[in-house]
Write a protein that holds these residues in place. Structure first.
Motif, PDB file in Angstrom:
ATOM      1  N   UNK A 139       0.815  -1.213   0.000  1.00 50.66           N
ATOM      2  CA  UNK A 139       0.000   0.000   0.000  1.00 50.66           C
ATOM      3  C   UNK A 139       0.842   1.253   0.000  1.00 50.66           C
ATOM      4  N   UNK A 140       1.967   1.219   0.750  1.00 48.46           N
ATOM      5  CA  UNK A 140       2.773   2.436   0.877  1.00 48.46           C
ATOM      6  C   UNK A 140       4.088   2.326   0.110  1.00 48.46           C
ATOM      7  N   UNK A 141       4.150   1.456  -0.878  1.00 51.79           N
ATOM      8  CA  UNK A 141       5.392   1.278  -1.636  1.00 51.79           C
ATOM      9  C   UNK A 141       5.700   2.519  -2.458  1.00 51.79           C
ATOM     10  N   UNK A 142       7.001   2.764  -2.638  1.00 56.11           N
ATOM     11  CA  UNK A 142       7.438   3.949  -3.374  1.00 56.11           C
ATOM     12  C   UNK A 142       8.470   3.557  -4.413  1.00 56.11           C
ATOM     13  N   UNK A 143       8.593   4.377  -5.433  1.00 60.69           N
ATOM     14  CA  UNK A 143       9.684   4.296  -6.392  1.00 60.69           C
ATOM     15  C   UNK A 143      10.651   5.417  -6.081  1.00 60.69           C
ATOM     16  N   UNK A 144      11.893   5.045  -5.774  1.00 54.95           N
ATOM     17  CA  UNK A 144      12.877   6.011  -5.292  1.00 54.95           C
ATOM     18  C   UNK A 144      14.045   6.062  -6.265  1.00 54.95           C
ATOM     19  N   UNK A 145      14.387   7.276  -6.701  1.00 53.01           N
ATOM     20  CA  UNK A 145      15.513   7.481  -7.605  1.00 53.01           C
ATOM     21  C   UNK A 145      16.675   8.073  -6.802  1.00 53.01           C
ATOM     22  N   UNK A 146      17.856   7.428  -6.936  1.00 53.00           N
ATOM     23  CA  UNK A 146      19.026   7.912  -6.195  1.00 53.00           C
ATOM     24  C   UNK A 146      20.160   8.247  -7.154  1.00 53.00           C
ATOM     25  N   UNK A 147      20.962   9.225  -6.778  1.00 49.84           N
ATOM     26  CA  UNK A 147      22.218   9.500  -7.468  1.00 49.84           C
ATOM     27  C   UNK A 147      23.361   9.120  -6.528  1.00 49.84           C
ATOM     28  N   UNK A 148      24.580   9.104  -7.068  1.00 48.65           N
ATOM     29  CA  UNK A 148      25.742   8.674  -6.283  1.00 48.65           C
ATOM     30  C   UNK A 148      26.031   9.610  -5.113  1.00 48.65           C
ATOM     31  N   UNK A 149      25.530  10.817  -5.147  1.00 51.85           N
ATOM     32  CA  UNK A 149      25.762  11.761  -4.046  1.00 51.85           C
ATOM     33  C   UNK A 149      24.791  11.556  -2.887  1.00 51.85           C
ATOM     34  N   UNK A 150      23.762  10.740  -3.083  1.00 49.63           N
ATOM     35  CA  UNK A 150      22.796  10.477  -2.013  1.00 49.63           C
ATOM     36  C   UNK A 150      23.313   9.389  -1.075  1.00 49.63           C
ATOM     37  N   UNK A 151      22.737   9.309   0.101  1.00 48.78           N
ATOM     38  CA  UNK A 151      23.133   8.330   1.106  1.00 48.78           C
ATOM     39  C   UNK A 151      22.337   7.046   0.880  1.00 48.78           C
ATOM     40  N   UNK A 152      22.989   6.063   0.239  1.00 50.02           N
ATOM     41  CA  UNK A 152      22.279   4.837  -0.117  1.00 50.02           C
ATOM     42  C   UNK A 152      21.880   4.039   1.116  1.00 50.02           C
ATOM     43  N   UNK A 153      22.770   3.875   2.066  1.00 51.32           N
ATOM     44  CA  UNK A 153      22.428   3.072   3.241  1.00 51.32           C
ATOM     45  C   UNK A 153      21.286   3.683   4.031  1.00 51.32           C
ATOM     46  N   UNK A 154      21.280   4.999   4.146  1.00 52.16           N
ATOM     47  CA  UNK A 154      20.173   5.660   4.861  1.00 52.16           C
ATOM     48  C   UNK A 154      18.856   5.425   4.133  1.00 52.16           C
TER      49      UNK A 154
END
Length: 457
Positions: free
Chosen positions: A12-27
């Motif tokens: 129900x609350x699933x999201x599509x998240x786009x990340x770049x290399x400058x973002x904090x992947x583990x967080x």
């Protein structure tokens, strides 16, 4: 930059998240929810990442846009700690080389709620590193497909991890992967009801290595430039069909304590020990069958191996028929005190060195073929005898053995040797009722003299 879009309905609350290399992947991984899809843009993501939610982590899949997980020489690239995880379209490099710690590019090890982890999917990834490539333990219904795993040839074979390691895994499918320069290509231990198919494995110790595993299928795989194309050990009820191995140094297929298994439609070519590695008694074996009984070996091709097939250590109660033994200097090496008949329902095997006639043109040789005798056994025990094989003394010994069959030691007998290679269909099941092109009359060789001189047409 991080972008979030809502998706449904699986979660129900699933999201599509786009990340770049400058973002904090583990967080982002820690804050994700079950069902989220995290897509990484091209770039390097440095670190060792833990996935504890039921998510998809993927690269864009767009040609030229490569998302690289770089573990900087330590630990695991990705550690999976949940079920229903998909990893796809990523390049994972430079994880650790500590095999005791099981350092892996993708690592899934622990049960969840004391149950096997279901529905792990790993596809379309490139993994290059020193330790294990993909490690799956305690998994069920996993899919590992279309990955490329590459090790490090500068390390000794024993210091490298395996390309794909499957342990305590059930009902899973490993297919269309390419593995090279690791220790073993696909290593399977204590796993049941899996299919390993259409993988390509090269420049390894063993292409596929099985230990203590039951009810698995190994089919249509290709191995080349290995010490052994396939090393299958301490397992039962395997279906091994349609596999190929070329340019192995020690074994095409090694069967060690394999029981109740069917080995069919496999093609073995060029098994030859390199001159620089030659020692007394080390010869390339197309099929090495050790302490393995109650199996069926049918419709295989063993071509250009130093020894076509070597059976020893109680390898008895085996059905062997419809195979083609071609251009092997020693067709059979058989070490046992029990006679074996290598034919079934009037069909034997094709032997390229068979010199018999087929007077009635039924496709079956008119005299029994016995690929080894007492002289051969002496040569196996004392390889230095090869230099006198054509001497008058050896010729006399062979003549005496033919004239006095009571002196003949137990060995292999093919009562219905084929005059030509069996024509195999694309459907292996159809070959279970294979017939020769010319109608065949079941002939009896019981009264034939094994001393008759005859020549192949």
């Amino acid at each position: 930059m991080l972008a979030v879009l809502s998706i449904a309905p699986a979660f129900v609350f699933a999201k599509s998240i786009q990340l770049s290399a400058s973002d904090n992947l583990q967080q982002t991984l820690d804050n994700s929810q079950d069902g989220d899809v995290i897509t990484l843009a091209a770039g390097q993501y440095l670190g060792n990442f833990i996935i504890s939610k039921q998510i998809t982590l993927r690269g864009t899949g767009i040609t030229g846009e490569v998302a690289i997980i770089d573990s900087q020489g330590k630990g695991h690239g990705l550690r999976l700690k949940n079920s229903h995880i998909t990893i796809e379209n990523l390049t994972i490099i430079n994880w650790g080389d500590d095999l005791t710690e099981q350092n892996s590019g993708i690592y899934s090890h622990d049960k969840i709620d004391n149950k096997k982890v279901p529905n792990i999917t790993i596809k379309n990834n490139i993994l290059i590193g020193d330790g294990f490539g993909i490690w799956l333990n305690q998994a069920d219904n996993a899919t590992v497909s279309h990955n490329r795993v590459k090790g490090n040839l500068t390390l000794r074979s024993s210091d490298r991890g395996n390309g794909i390691q499957i342990a305590n895994v059930t009902n899973s499918h490993v297919f269309h992967n390419e593995v090279s320069e690791t220790r073993d290509g696909v290593y399977v231990i204590s796993s049941q009801n899996n299919i390993i198919e259409q993988n390509t494995m090269h420049h390894l110790r063993y292409g596929i290595h099985y230990m203590y595993s039951y009810d698995n299928t190994i089919k249509d795989n290709t191995a080349y430039s290995t010490r052994a194309g396939y090393a299958l050990m301490s397992s039962r009820r395997l279906t091994i069909t349609g596999n190929k191995t070329t340019d192995s140094e020690d074994y095409g297929f090694l069967l060690n304590f394999i029981t109740q298994s069917t080995f069919s439609h496999n093609h073995i070519k060029n098994v030859w020990t390199k001159p620089e590695n030659k020692v007394l008694g080390r010869d390339g074996k197309g099929l090495f069958v050790y302490n393995s009984g109650y199996n069926t070996l049918k419709y295989n091709i063993i071509d250009t191996a130093e020894i076509g097939i070597h059976l020893t250590a109680g390898s008895e109660n085996i059905k062997i028929y419809g195979n083609s033994f071609i251009n092997n200097p020693t067709q059979v090496k058989y070490v046992s005190n029990k006679k074996q008949e290598w034919s079934k329902d009037g069909q034997g095997n094709y032997w390229s060195n068979y010199l018999g006639w087929d007077m009635d043109n039924d496709g079956i040789g008119d005299i029994i073929f016995e690929p080894n005798d007492g002289i051969d056994k002496l040569v196996w025990q004392y390889p230095e005898m090869k230099m006198i094989m054509d001497s008058p003394a050896i010729l006399i010994l062979r003549w005496v053995q033919r004239q006095f069959p009571v002196l003949k030691p137990p060995g292999i007998k093919d009562s219905f040797p084929l005059m030509s290679q069996p024509h195999l269909s694309a459907n292996p099941q159809a070959d279970s009722t294979l017939v020769l092109a010319t109608p065949t009359l079941i002939k009896s060789h019981a009264a034939q003299s094994t001393t008759s001189v005859s020549l192949k047409e």
